[in-house]
Design a protein around this motif. Sequence first.
Motif, PDB file in Angstrom:
ATOM      1  N   LEU A 197      58.881  45.209  24.938  1.00 22.01           N
ATOM      2  CA  LEU A 197      58.083  44.946  23.747  1.00 22.01           C
ATOM      3  C   LEU A 197      57.596  46.263  23.155  1.00 22.01           C
ATOM      4  CD1 LEU A 197      56.527  43.251  21.725  1.00 22.01           C
ATOM      5  CD2 LEU A 197      54.751  42.905  23.459  1.00 22.01           C
ATOM      6  N   ALA A 198      57.103  47.164  24.000  1.00 22.50           N
ATOM      7  CA  ALA A 198      56.657  48.480  23.524  1.00 22.50           C
ATOM      8  C   ALA A 198      57.810  49.271  22.921  1.00 22.50           C
ATOM      9  CB  ALA A 198      56.020  49.254  24.666  1.00 22.50           C
ATOM     10  N   ASP A 199      58.991  49.155  23.531  1.00 27.61           N
ATOM     11  CA  ASP A 199      60.166  49.851  22.997  1.00 27.61           C
ATOM     12  C   ASP A 199      60.518  49.341  21.601  1.00 27.61           C
ATOM     13  OD1 ASP A 199      60.358  51.284  25.339  1.00 27.61           O
ATOM     14  OD2 ASP A 199      61.990  50.078  26.185  1.00 27.61           O
ATOM     15  N   ASN A 223      68.248  51.337  19.234  1.00 27.92           N
ATOM     16  CA  ASN A 223      67.155  50.782  20.023  1.00 27.92           C
ATOM     17  C   ASN A 223      67.510  49.417  20.582  1.00 27.92           C
ATOM     18  OD1 ASN A 223      64.536  50.983  21.110  1.00 27.92           O
ATOM     19  ND2 ASN A 223      63.674  49.751  19.459  1.00 27.92           N
ATOM     20  N   LEU A 224      68.118  48.552  19.762  1.00 26.27           N
ATOM     21  CA  LEU A 224      68.478  47.226  20.237  1.00 26.27           C
ATOM     22  C   LEU A 224      69.602  47.281  21.270  1.00 26.27           C
ATOM     23  CD1 LEU A 224      68.183  45.211  16.921  1.00 26.27           C
ATOM     24  CD2 LEU A 224      66.734  44.995  18.947  1.00 26.27           C
ATOM     25  N   ASP A 225      70.486  48.246  21.151  1.00 28.78           N
ATOM     26  CA  ASP A 225      71.511  48.454  22.168  1.00 28.78           C
ATOM     27  C   ASP A 225      70.851  48.786  23.506  1.00 28.78           C
ATOM     28  OD1 ASP A 225      73.325  50.338  23.826  1.00 28.78           O
ATOM     29  OD2 ASP A 225      74.740  49.486  22.390  1.00 28.78           O
ATOM     30  N   ALA A 226      69.890  49.709  23.490  1.00 30.09           N
ATOM     31  CA  ALA A 226      69.214  50.110  24.727  1.00 30.09           C
ATOM     32  C   ALA A 226      68.439  48.945  25.336  1.00 30.09           C
ATOM     33  CB  ALA A 226      68.280  51.277  24.442  1.00 30.09           C
ATOM     34  N   ILE A 227      67.739  48.180  24.496  1.00 28.46           N
ATOM     35  CA  ILE A 227      66.985  47.029  24.994  1.00 28.46           C
ATOM     36  C   ILE A 227      67.924  45.982  25.582  1.00 28.46           C
ATOM     37  CG2 ILE A 227      65.603  45.048  24.246  1.00 28.46           C
ATOM     38  CD1 ILE A 227      64.207  46.969  22.269  1.00 28.46           C
TER      39      ILE A 227
END
Length: 261
Positions: free
Chosen positions: A132-134, A144-148
């Motif tokens: 959530l913080a990410d 970012n969505l790839d990493a999450i």
Amino acid sequence: MTHITIDGARVAYTEAGAGPRAIVFVHGGFGSSSGLWASTMAALPPGWRGYAINNFVESDPPPDGYTIPAFAQRLDGFIAALGLPSAVICGHSMGGVVCQQTAITYPGRVAGLALVATGPSIRNHGIALQVLADLEAGGATRQNLDAISRHWFAHIPDQAQFDAYVDTATRAPLDGMLAAQRSLVATDLEPLLPRIACPTLVLHGARDHGRTMDHAERLLAGISGARLALFETSGHAPMWEAPAAFQAALAEFLARIGDAA
């Protein structure tokens, strides 16, 4: 993609299979979509028709916002709008919490409950607040969505499929993803689990480092008669990481419900 209107909001969904019995699939958070269920719906046993809702992509927000209760109300309305007396509902991660809420609040709509990589709260969910913080810090960029999204897998079985999943996630509204995750963090259904009376199957990956086995065990302890299907090599996405075993477990569950009908 097909659309239907529920409580004045346009809701996108996909469907597959044919037959008199219905199962409705509910994806998780962070821009997930009906694409998560494509291979599962393609492998449904004879006599079953599958529907997979999109709560973020190509759909309007629920009138009461992106919350667990609002998604449960949408699921109840979706089953009614299709003219179904009831349906089996199958939810992944956050979608599993939505399905629990639906079975608690609208029990007459639910013929069976399949809960995938989920739990009644985020207690002992080691990465829930981190991701959530990410998302708050990095936004809905593809990077970012790839990493999450990589958190969901013990191993990524198909890179092209994963890339398509992330591409779709970038189309989801950032405010909706954040609101849904905050609602998930605030939700604790564990005290209400004994109200769930329908047949229930808990499908869980042994290598899920977010929704650990503690989450599955609390579902099994709280829902009378619930059964476990465990996938030893899978992380948070057993429908992708162990598809044959996942489809077999779901088909056996659906057969038991069909035999009892």
